[in-house]
Design an enzyme around this catalytic site. Structure first.
Site, mmCIF file in Angstrom:
data_model
loop_
_atom_site.group_PDB
_atom_site.id
_atom_site.type_symbol
_atom_site.label_atom_id
_atom_site.label_comp_id
_atom_site.label_asym_id
_atom_site.label_seq_id
_atom_site.Cartn_x
_atom_site.Cartn_y
_atom_site.Cartn_z
ATOM 1 N N GLN A 1 0.807 -1.088 0.407
ATOM 2 C CA GLN A 1 0.584 -0.135 -0.325
ATOM 3 C C GLN A 1 0.978 1.194 0.444
ATOM 4 O O GLN A 1 0.446 1.770 0.305
ATOM 5 C CB GLN A 1 -1.191 -0.362 1.282
ATOM 6 C CG GLN A 1 -1.963 -0.858 1.131
ATOM 7 C CD GLN A 1 -2.944 -1.498 0.033
ATOM 8 O OE1 GLN A 1 -3.189 -0.362 0.041
ATOM 9 N NE2 GLN A 1 -2.870 -2.540 -0.363
ATOM 10 N N CYS A 2 1.825 1.054 -0.045
ATOM 11 C CA CYS A 2 3.034 2.312 -0.439
ATOM 12 C C CYS A 2 3.411 3.555 -1.447
ATOM 13 O O CYS A 2 3.135 2.376 -2.406
ATOM 14 C CB CYS A 2 4.642 1.950 -0.318
ATOM 15 S SG CYS A 2 5.658 3.245 0.316
ATOM 16 N N GLY A 3 2.813 3.859 -1.744
ATOM 17 C CA GLY A 3 3.973 5.090 -2.582
ATOM 18 C C GLY A 3 4.289 4.464 -3.356
ATOM 19 O O GLY A 3 4.934 4.941 -4.872
#
Length: 159
Positions: free
Chosen positions: A36-38
């Site tokens: 879910q990290c950019g």
């Protein structure tokens, strides 16, 4: 020092232990990841490195971590599926671990001790990358924003 890496173990997403001995003779790129990290699009670049160089001895190992703003909320099984379906990951993944604090996983404790970062050994964010030589010696650390393709030349020199 070079044999210490091969004494370490980590569990795969199903909880089965994997010895780093399995990777002896390979150049190993170890990354703390989060779906879910950019920076999650880096999964594609990591997979490209793996596909390009695996026949020359590179293996990429992904260690999911939920210590940075909860960016790996998935179960181990769901994380593995997300990596395969959304990013095409075929390199080995492990169960969620901690990379900082008292619960730091032994693999990351070892790497941080040998390769400190810009502001100390603490991992600052997801997608910090460590390269370990084919004889188990930590070679280099890259910060989270360094894209996998930018590491290609350095990796090639160590294959």
């Amino acid at each position: 020092m070079s044999n210490e890496f091969y004494e370490l173990r980590a569990n795969d997403p199903q909880g089965r232990p994997v010895s780093m001995e399995r990777f002896r003779g390979k150049t190993v790129l170890i990354v703390n990841t989060a779906t879910q990290c950019g920076l999650a699009p880096q999964f594609r670049g990591l997979e490209e490195l793996y596909e390009r160089y695996k026949d020359r001895g590179l293996v990429v190992l992904g260690f999911p971590c939920n210590q940075f703003r909860g960016q790996e909320p998935e179960s181990n099984e769901m994380m593995e599926e997300t990596c395969k379906v959304n990013f095409g990951v075929s390199f080995p993944l492990f169960e969620k671990i901690e990379v900082n604090g008292p619960g730091t996983h032994p693999v990351f404790r070892f790497l941080k001790k040998r390769l400190g970062g810009f502001l100390g050994s603490r991992i600052k964010w997801n997608f910090t990358k460590f390269l370990v030589s084919a004889d188990g010696k930590p070679l280099r650390r890259w910060g989270p924003v360094v894209k996998p393709e930018a590491m290609r030349g350095y990796i090639e020199r160590h294959l």
